[in-house]
Enzyme design. Sequence first.
Site: not given
Length: 337
Positions: A116, A199, A202
């Site tokens: 992240k 996967k 969003k």
Amino acid sequence: MPSTRPRVLSGIQPTAGSFHLGNYLGAVRQWVALQESHDAFYMVVDLHAITVPQDPVELRANTRLAAAQLLAAGLDPERCTLFVQSHVPEHAQLAWIMNCLAGFGEASRMTQFKDKSAKHGAGNATVGLFTYPILQVADILLYQANQVPVGEDQRQHIELTRDLADRFNGRFGETFTVPEPYILKETAKIYDLQDPSIKMSKSASTPKGLINLLDDPKTTAKKVKSAVTDTDTVIKYDTENKPGVSNLLSIYSTLTGKAIAELEAEYEGKMYGALKTDLAEVMVEFVTPFRTRTQQYLDDPETLDSLLAKGAEKARAVAAETLATAYDKVGLLPAKH
Ligand code: TRP
């Protein structure tokens, strides 16, 4: 009466707006099932959300939206404890204790932080993002959870929780339950409809690959019908050679409860178009009532907020007791009443 059922606890971030099919089939559906067999605590983790910049108006709306969708999906406030993390101040309080127990090196090894922080540009990550896993540790330990239903990507955070619980117990005496990860089944993994090698998420490259549960059902049907398959014509579950078709079959199977083998037999000799048309219908039948229920909660924020207040009250009763014990063990001087 205290429950003798094992306790589970999990959290979901209020950042996505609409849940997508991957969230639902991968996690939320299992949460709903677990409330029948477990003493279940579920929360919308707004404090985790602000580890990266959030627009205040959107954050508030998304927190209500996440709660509304969890209720629409079948979480029942009579059967589980559903609350918003920031409504229970003990989370931030226990997180501080855990921050003082966790090693800097240990926290630095968290792979989700590395991923992240890299995304936001090295050096731009906040200290909050760095200690994100420690807040999660506090979330879990406050409730003495036995099991933590999460995806594989969260396994490292659960390991950290176990390590810190052991460390605290070793140093200050038996205080926290050491939780087990309850890793959600790989079969519930849903892939992008346009790129079945990734996967469903969003951040997909194209919105066509992502089924948002709150989309207009017509859009949903269209996305299913334009899902990527392959140049072959056989409807068979084979993730290696037929990832697109396999993904459609596993979505179909999970939504209807029909076994994959049963679906393969049913569609033998049929074209991909038939499978897609039927799946589109199954999907529309699923999302339509989900949208309606979510909207009902959103149209009546007072009722929604009251449900969340009751959940927070139940959660707080447990959290306050654990925090008081932890403060005492650490040696913090109690305030005189
Ligand atoms: N980090 C989790 C995720 O991104 C969300 C979360 C926060 C959580 N606190 C938790 C999950 C406690 C389980 C238990 O999915």
